[in-house]
Design a protein around this motif. Sequence first.
Motif, mmCIF file in Angstrom:
data_model
loop_
_atom_site.group_PDB
_atom_site.id
_atom_site.type_symbol
_atom_site.label_atom_id
_atom_site.label_comp_id
_atom_site.label_asym_id
_atom_site.label_seq_id
_atom_site.Cartn_x
_atom_site.Cartn_y
_atom_site.Cartn_z
ATOM 1 N N SER A 48 35.696 28.815 42.202
ATOM 2 C CA SER A 48 36.737 29.563 41.497
ATOM 3 C C SER A 48 36.188 30.122 40.203
ATOM 4 O O SER A 48 35.482 29.440 39.457
ATOM 5 N N SER A 49 36.508 31.391 39.943
ATOM 6 C CA SER A 49 36.155 32.047 38.681
ATOM 7 C C SER A 49 37.388 32.757 38.155
ATOM 8 O O SER A 49 37.550 33.975 38.319
ATOM 9 N N GLY A 50 38.284 31.997 37.569
ATOM 10 C CA GLY A 50 39.542 32.571 37.113
ATOM 11 C C GLY A 50 40.398 32.965 38.300
ATOM 12 O O GLY A 50 40.730 32.145 39.157
ATOM 13 N N ALA A 51 40.736 34.248 38.355
ATOM 14 C CA ALA A 51 41.566 34.741 39.445
ATOM 15 C C ALA A 51 40.752 35.039 40.702
ATOM 16 O O ALA A 51 41.319 35.379 41.738
ATOM 17 N N ARG A 69 37.690 34.176 43.713
ATOM 18 C CA ARG A 69 37.050 33.115 44.477
ATOM 19 C C ARG A 69 35.692 33.640 44.953
ATOM 20 O O ARG A 69 35.541 34.820 45.243
#
Length: 566
Positions: A529-532, A534
């Motif tokens: 996950s990188s914020g909003a 994937r």
Amino acid sequence: MKVPLSAYENAWEMIKRDSVGSGPILVLVAYDCDAIAACRTLQSLFKLHSMSWTIEPVHNYEDITAAYERHIKPAKTLRSVFLLNCGGAVDLFEELRLYEKPDLIVYVMDSHRPFHPNNERNVNQVMLFDETDDPILLPTSYEARMTRRAQKQAEREERRRLREERRLEKLQRRKKPTIDADGDVEMSESDVYDEEDEDSRDDDDEMSDEEIEEDEDDDDDDDDMDDGGDGMEYDEDDEADRERRRKRGFAQMGASTHAFSSAGLLYALSTKINKDSNEYLWNGILGITDQLIHQRIDRRRYLINLTHFRNEVARLNLEDDEINSGRGSSATESHRIVFVEREYAFMIYRQWNLYESMCHTRHLAVRLTLWSAQGIKKLETWLAKLGLPLEQVKQPWKAMNPELKQLLPSLLEKKTGELDLDSLFYPSFVRKPLFDKEIAASDTVWAVSALLESTKRLKMQQTTDLMSTESNAATAAQDFTKSNFWNAYLALSTQHSDLLNAGFGEAMDLQRAIMRQVKTIMQKNEVGSSGAFRHAILRENPDTKFFCHPLSLCKLAHFIADVLIE
């Protein structure tokens, strides 16, 4: 500028006229099934009108720049360039340096939206074919475009004249009053008005002047685009102006979507010039099917577009009962197209077997988690409830019991609700050649898309029906990517069914690789996950070779995204 449906015929007349005494028409084709189907239709129309052409596959915008250096820059007599499913979203005036070629016109059939605003403003050198039917006039000659420019200049001069008249009126109203011998001030009735009214009129006049100046500024911007399109009065070294144009364009660009397919636009063009045929219609059907399969449009939009093609199929093709009754014959065409109300949403099941097709159909695999042993068990249990023996569903579709195939639609409808599955059917089309097996539109799209990104070097087919009077097949075969393009192109021909069959095998191999990759990623929980966003990292393995192309990567990404949503 946009070219509506009502102006397609005029646009084609421009192309025919410009082809006389000029070099071959250059056609830049994107790497997707829709663009290739459109290219086949366009190539056939060129041949019907005795026009010469050159086809250049383009994989990205670097390829377009290379095509400019190779074909456009050195050409002295090139007058027309076609872009199929590419070019609409970038400023073609800059990308193709149209300011260096004032006589060159670029025709764009691109399903990507939105169009770059600078392309829409360029009324002289960029023609954007659109599916709408706005009542606008298409300039049909250089003289017509010059007349339009002269009319705009006359309108500006008239506005300047009106502005000067208002200024003179203002000065006359403010003239000084006369003084008589007794020292009294004499004022005429027309000069007597209160101070508030004078201020109000002055404000109105000033606003009118400002509005006129703004209109002139807007016209000047339009003229900059027009002049750029004609290669006149444009300063190539004016970087500030070019940067301003870029910013103005990108500021108006919104989210990317897809409109009517390029192959569908070419079919519309063929009907406008009375050259429509089943071959062009089939290419148009492949275009919208390609958009649906690769999720460029949703099912609602697909059904809207399908209605038009269904009517065209009914117009150009006789039903089986009409042929059997002797009321007509379909012998004038090499094949018939049949509308299928309930086509199975299983991947190339006609060329595979029902079991493997179900296991590798994305929405079914996602719902049942078919990359796991538990999911496979769930599928087999469901098939048993349907009354379909595993021995039968694992047979090739052609060898499957005809009675089971006939009962299958009703069985699926009854049991679909048990697994909370979406509809396993959708309306589509099937082509029935006179002396060959029937081919579904969806199967053709899967095969052609797989050939475009094939990892195997298939034998380059030699044929007199090659796409270009200028193309060199030996040169294309040296480039692996271009070799894939030509094989995919030829696979759409009825004379090269061997290539289409090879495409089915390639599609199966790719889908198996996607399933294996999804299984590895999900079981090892490698989605980060990188914020909003994937992301997942593809480790080096024997299947990595399948994911060196954008389309196969997109298929894998869509698959993983659906699994995460589920």
